[in-house]
Structures are given as structure tokens and as C-alpha cells.
Write an enzyme that holds these catalytic residues in place. Structure first.
Site, PDB file in Angstrom:
ATOM      1  N   ASN A  95      43.000 -48.877 -59.568  1.00 56.73           N
ATOM      2  CA  ASN A  95      43.698 -49.895 -58.787  1.00 56.73           C
ATOM      3  C   ASN A  95      44.994 -49.339 -58.207  1.00 56.73           C
ATOM      4  O   ASN A  95      45.643 -48.494 -58.813  1.00 56.73           O
ATOM      5  CB  ASN A  95      43.981 -51.133 -59.650  1.00 56.73           C
ATOM      6  CG  ASN A  95      42.694 -51.761 -60.173  1.00 56.73           C
ATOM      7  OD1 ASN A  95      41.620 -51.545 -59.599  1.00 56.73           O
ATOM      8  ND2 ASN A  95      42.777 -52.483 -61.272  1.00 56.73           N
ATOM      9  N   ASP A  97      47.371 -51.554 -57.059  1.00 53.85           N
ATOM     10  CA  ASP A  97      48.257 -52.728 -56.952  1.00 53.85           C
ATOM     11  C   ASP A  97      49.493 -52.669 -57.844  1.00 53.85           C
ATOM     12  O   ASP A  97      50.379 -53.509 -57.748  1.00 53.85           O
ATOM     13  CB  ASP A  97      47.448 -54.020 -57.228  1.00 53.85           C
ATOM     14  CG  ASP A  97      46.753 -54.023 -58.611  1.00 53.85           C
ATOM     15  OD1 ASP A  97      45.725 -54.718 -58.740  1.00 53.85           O
ATOM     16  OD2 ASP A  97      47.221 -53.325 -59.519  1.00 53.85           O
ATOM     17  N   HIS A 112      43.724 -43.551 -57.683  1.00 55.64           N
ATOM     18  CA  HIS A 112      43.610 -43.796 -56.234  1.00 55.64           C
ATOM     19  C   HIS A 112      44.952 -44.100 -55.599  1.00 55.64           C
ATOM     20  O   HIS A 112      45.013 -44.705 -54.524  1.00 55.64           O
ATOM     21  CB  HIS A 112      42.615 -44.937 -55.962  1.00 55.64           C
ATOM     22  CG  HIS A 112      41.219 -44.593 -56.360  1.00 55.64           C
ATOM     23  ND1 HIS A 112      40.224 -45.535 -56.525  1.00 55.64           N
ATOM     24  CD2 HIS A 112      40.648 -43.406 -56.652  1.00 55.64           C
ATOM     25  CE1 HIS A 112      39.107 -44.932 -56.896  1.00 55.64           C
ATOM     26  NE2 HIS A 112      39.337 -43.638 -56.983  1.00 55.64           N
ATOM     27  N   THR A 179      35.105 -52.548 -63.489  1.00 55.65           N
ATOM     28  CA  THR A 179      34.727 -51.595 -62.443  1.00 55.65           C
ATOM     29  C   THR A 179      33.219 -51.619 -62.238  1.00 55.65           C
ATOM     30  O   THR A 179      32.453 -51.778 -63.175  1.00 55.65           O
ATOM     31  CB  THR A 179      35.202 -50.159 -62.763  1.00 55.65           C
ATOM     32  OG1 THR A 179      34.867 -49.299 -61.659  1.00 55.65           O
ATOM     33  CG2 THR A 179      34.576 -49.620 -64.039  1.00 55.65           C
ATOM     34  N   SER A 180      32.819 -51.455 -60.966  1.00 51.81           N
ATOM     35  CA  SER A 180      31.380 -51.482 -60.655  1.00 51.81           C
ATOM     36  C   SER A 180      30.743 -50.130 -60.926  1.00 51.81           C
ATOM     37  O   SER A 180      29.528 -49.974 -60.857  1.00 51.81           O
ATOM     38  CB  SER A 180      31.173 -51.851 -59.179  1.00 51.81           C
ATOM     39  OG  SER A 180      31.890 -50.935 -58.359  1.00 51.81           O
ATOM     40  N   PRO A 205      31.910 -59.146 -66.413  1.00 49.63           N
ATOM     41  CA  PRO A 205      30.915 -60.232 -66.448  1.00 49.63           C
ATOM     42  C   PRO A 205      29.537 -59.790 -65.943  1.00 49.63           C
ATOM     43  O   PRO A 205      28.518 -60.386 -66.271  1.00 49.63           O
ATOM     44  CB  PRO A 205      31.513 -61.295 -65.511  1.00 49.63           C
ATOM     45  CG  PRO A 205      32.960 -60.957 -65.395  1.00 49.63           C
ATOM     46  CD  PRO A 205      33.060 -59.476 -65.588  1.00 49.63           C
ATOM     47  N   ALA A 222      38.175 -60.132 -67.856  1.00 44.92           N
ATOM     48  CA  ALA A 222      39.203 -59.330 -68.532  1.00 44.92           C
ATOM     49  C   ALA A 222      40.288 -60.207 -69.169  1.00 44.92           C
ATOM     50  O   ALA A 222      40.754 -59.934 -70.288  1.00 44.92           O
ATOM     51  CB  ALA A 222      39.838 -58.383 -67.517  1.00 44.92           C
TER      52      ALA A 222
HETATM   53  N1  APR Z   1      37.016 -59.355 -65.316  1.00 40.14           N
HETATM   54  C1  APR Z   1      36.347 -58.177 -65.427  1.00 40.14           C
HETATM   55  N2  APR Z   1      35.561 -57.655 -64.449  1.00 40.14           N
HETATM   56  C2  APR Z   1      35.461 -58.370 -63.314  1.00 40.14           C
HETATM   57  C3  APR Z   1      36.126 -59.603 -63.119  1.00 40.14           C
HETATM   58  C4  APR Z   1      36.930 -60.094 -64.179  1.00 40.14           C
HETATM   59  N3  APR Z   1      37.594 -61.267 -64.083  1.00 40.14           N
HETATM   60  N4  APR Z   1      35.827 -60.063 -61.865  1.00 40.14           N
HETATM   61  C5  APR Z   1      35.003 -59.143 -61.308  1.00 40.14           C
HETATM   62  N5  APR Z   1      34.774 -58.134 -62.175  1.00 40.14           N
HETATM   63  C6  APR Z   1      33.977 -56.903 -61.969  1.00 40.14           C
HETATM   64  C7  APR Z   1      32.821 -57.066 -61.016  1.00 40.14           C
HETATM   65  O1  APR Z   1      31.656 -57.502 -61.711  1.00 40.14           O
HETATM   66  C8  APR Z   1      32.650 -55.624 -60.508  1.00 40.14           C
HETATM   67  O2  APR Z   1      31.752 -54.900 -61.347  1.00 40.14           O
HETATM   68  O3  APR Z   1      34.834 -55.959 -61.371  1.00 40.14           O
HETATM   69  C9  APR Z   1      34.047 -55.019 -60.635  1.00 40.14           C
HETATM   70  C10 APR Z   1      34.709 -54.771 -59.314  1.00 40.14           C
HETATM   71  O4  APR Z   1      33.981 -53.772 -58.652  1.00 40.14           O
HETATM   72  P1  APR Z   1      34.568 -53.166 -57.278  1.00 40.14           P
HETATM   73  O5  APR Z   1      34.988 -54.290 -56.398  1.00 40.14           O
HETATM   74  O6  APR Z   1      33.545 -52.180 -56.798  1.00 40.14           O
HETATM   75  O7  APR Z   1      35.889 -52.418 -57.713  1.00 40.14           O
HETATM   76  P2  APR Z   1      36.034 -50.949 -58.319  1.00 40.14           P
HETATM   77  O8  APR Z   1      34.937 -50.633 -59.268  1.00 40.14           O
HETATM   78  O9  APR Z   1      37.427 -50.857 -58.838  1.00 40.14           O
HETATM   79  O10 APR Z   1      35.908 -50.016 -57.004  1.00 40.14           O
HETATM   80  C11 APR Z   1      36.178 -48.649 -57.156  1.00 40.14           C
HETATM   81  O11 APR Z   1      36.082 -48.344 -54.757  1.00 40.14           O
HETATM   82  O12 APR Z   1      36.626 -49.091 -52.628  1.00 40.14           O
HETATM   83  C12 APR Z   1      36.959 -48.202 -53.629  1.00 40.14           C
HETATM   84  O13 APR Z   1      39.089 -47.286 -53.951  1.00 40.14           O
HETATM   85  C13 APR Z   1      38.355 -48.463 -54.115  1.00 40.14           C
HETATM   86  O14 APR Z   1      39.259 -48.235 -56.336  1.00 40.14           O
HETATM   87  C14 APR Z   1      38.182 -48.788 -55.586  1.00 40.14           C
HETATM   88  C15 APR Z   1      36.854 -48.131 -55.919  1.00 40.14           C
END
Ligand code: APR
Length: 236
Positions: A95, A97, A112, A179-180, A205, A222
Site C-alpha cells: 500500500n 497510503d 510500492h 491482498t489478491s 474475506p 482485517a
Molecule cells: N479485509 C481484508 N481483505 C479485504 C478486505 C477487508 N476488509 N476487503 C477486500 N479485501 C481483499 C480482497 O478480497 C482482495 O483479495 O483485499 C484484496 C485486494 O486486492 P487488490 O485490490 O488486488 O489489492 P492488492 O493485492 O494490494 O494489489 C496489489 O496491484 O495495482 C497494483 O500496486 C497495486 O499494490 C497494488 C498491487
């Protein structure tokens, strides 16, 4: 479910956009995700910046404005509190942020980058906190200043990646939150932790491609999972 953190010497908490979702900061790929609303090829890559730096800077200023209106949640505080009592806790975050730092976490590795910094190609990085950036061009050389974040197609900062890989590779407890698991090298981190024999927990979730690697998956948000996860009791 409780984890006795005193049983683990090195604890890595690896976070993605889902960590900030309950604070109101949108994720990238989930429902309402940023990349569903914006085409990253126009706003989050060097080519877009070279084509129209003002447009890219304004997109990042919009995100700054939103993030400033958000607050860290109980999950951020639980991590910061754990770090106070456990010298071996490190956050590795994707993140940008700054929410972990705002909630008091000190040992944070930002894979990042950070939206509260700008970068001049000649004069390096400068901190810039606020909605609008104080300036869009370097005061010394007038080059366009770009947000100090990792965009699609960017090389990650090698030193940061090396540091993250080292702490994950020596972790005994690896907790992934929100994270996805689709973006590398971060997507490979659970396997690196497992190779070192770490106990691996996923808080999300939704399941994803990497979920099978975890010893424990907590299908909760979270903000509720983290405060009830840590039992500070150390082994006798
Ligand atoms: N608590 C926990 N997990 C959650 C919640 C929550 N309240 N809400 C959503 N999620 C999960 C979703 O299920 C998803 O798996 O958070 C994940 C968010 O996935 P992404 O939007 O793909 O974010 P991220 O994994 O951080 O992306 C990685 O991709 O675009 C680039 O640089 C960007 O850092 C980012 C990277």
C-alpha cells in the site's frame, strides 16, 4: 482464533489494499476497485506520465484527498500495538497510503512506494503531504515531479525488495492481510515464508490463487480479524 505471538521470534505482516478497505480507501480489483473506474494505462504508468504529467498528478491528488479523509482502523492499531510489545514485528506493505505509519507502526517496508512523496529524476525524493502537491515541477531543475510510487511496468526498488525478501525469508510467522496475490514479487512471498518453515496465516474475506499455501485462512475483514488474533502472552 488466537495466535500466541510470543511463540514467534520474527513476525511479518504482509498487507495489500484490503488492509485499508475498512478505512474507506478503495482496493484495486475488488468491488469498487480503482482499476474498474480508471484505466491504469492512462493514470499509473510512466508512458501516461510522459504523455500528460498534469493528468497523472491530478489523479494522484484525488487519491491523496480521499486518503486524507480516511482514518486507520482497529486492524492497523492492532498491528502497531503488537509492534510495541514485540521487537521482531515488521510490516511489508504493497500500500502507498501511509496508513500503517499513521496508526503508529514504525517498522514498515513499502514495496510500492508512498503517495506522500514525489521524485525528481535529478534531485531525488521529497516528502509532500497534503491534498494537492506543493509543486508539480522541481524547484531546482524544473523537471516534472512524479509520485514516488511503483506504477505498472516500473522496476521495484531493488534495496526495498531485497529487504522485504530477507525479512520474509527469515520469518517464523507470516500473516498476509488483504491482498489478491496477483502482483509479483509480492505474490511469491507466501512461498518464501513457507520455505523458511513459517506458520502462514491469510486474512481475506475472499480466497485467491495463493490461498492453498497458508496453514490458516481467516475469511474475515482485517478490521475485525486482527484485533482478536494476537495474544501477546509469551511462552513461559
Ligand atoms: N479485509 C481484508 N481483505 C479485504 C478486505 C477487508 N476488509 N476487503 C477486500 N479485501 C481483499 C480482497 O478480497 C482482495 O483479495 O483485499 C484484496 C485486494 O486486492 P487488490 O485490490 O488486488 O489489492 P492488492 O493485492 O494490494 O494489489 C496489489 O496491484 O495495482 C497494483 O500496486 C497495486 O499494490 C497494488 C498491487
Amino acid at each position: 482464533m488466537k495466535v500466541t505471538t510470543g511463540d514467534y521470534r520474527n513476525i511479518v505482516i504482509f498487507t495489500g489494499a484490503g488492509m485499508s478497505a475498512e478505512s474507506g480507501v478503495p482496493t484495486y480489483r475488488g468491488r469498487g476497485g480503482i482499476w474498474h473506474q480508471y484505466n491504469w494505462e492512462e493514470y499509473a504508468c510512466q508512458d501516461a506520465f510522459d504523455r500528460d504529467p498534469e493528468k497523472v498528478l491530478k489523479f494522484h491528488e484525488l487519491r491523496r484527498k480521499l486518503i486524507l479523509s480516511c482514518q486507520p482502523h482497529a486492524g492497523h492499531s492492532a498491528i502497531a500495538e503488537l509492534e510495541k510489545h514485540h521487537p521482531g514485528v515488521v510490516v511489508v506493505t504493497q500500500n502507498i497510503d501511509g496508513m500503517h505509519q499513521r496508526s503508529g507502526s514504525k517498522r514498515v517496508i513499502e514495496l510500492h512506494g508512498n503517495i506522500w512523496r514525489l521524485r525528481c529524476p535529478k534531485h531525488g525524493v521529497l516528502e509532500d503531504i497534503g491534498e494537492a502537491y506543493r509543486r508539480h515541477r522541481c524547484e531546482h531543475c524544473k523537471s516534472w515531479l512524479r509520485p514516488d510510487v511503483t506504477w505498472f511496468g516500473d522496476m521495484l526498488n531493488h534495496d526495498v525488495v531485497d529487504e522485504a525478501t530477507a525479512v520474509i525469508g527469515s520469518s517464523n510467522l507470516f500473516i498476509s492481510v488483504g491482498t489478491s496475490g496477483v502482483v509479483w514479487p509480492a505474490a511469491g512471498y507466501p512461498q518464501i515464508a513457507k520455505n523458511n518453515g513459517a506458520y502462514c496465516i491469510e486474512i481475506n474475506p475472499e480466497p485467491n490463487e495463493m490461498s492453498h499455501l497458508y496453514d490458516l485462512t481467516i475469511r474475515e475483514p482485517a478490521g475485525s480479524a486482527l484485533p482478536s488474533l494476537f495474544s501477546m502472552a509469551s511462552t513461559s
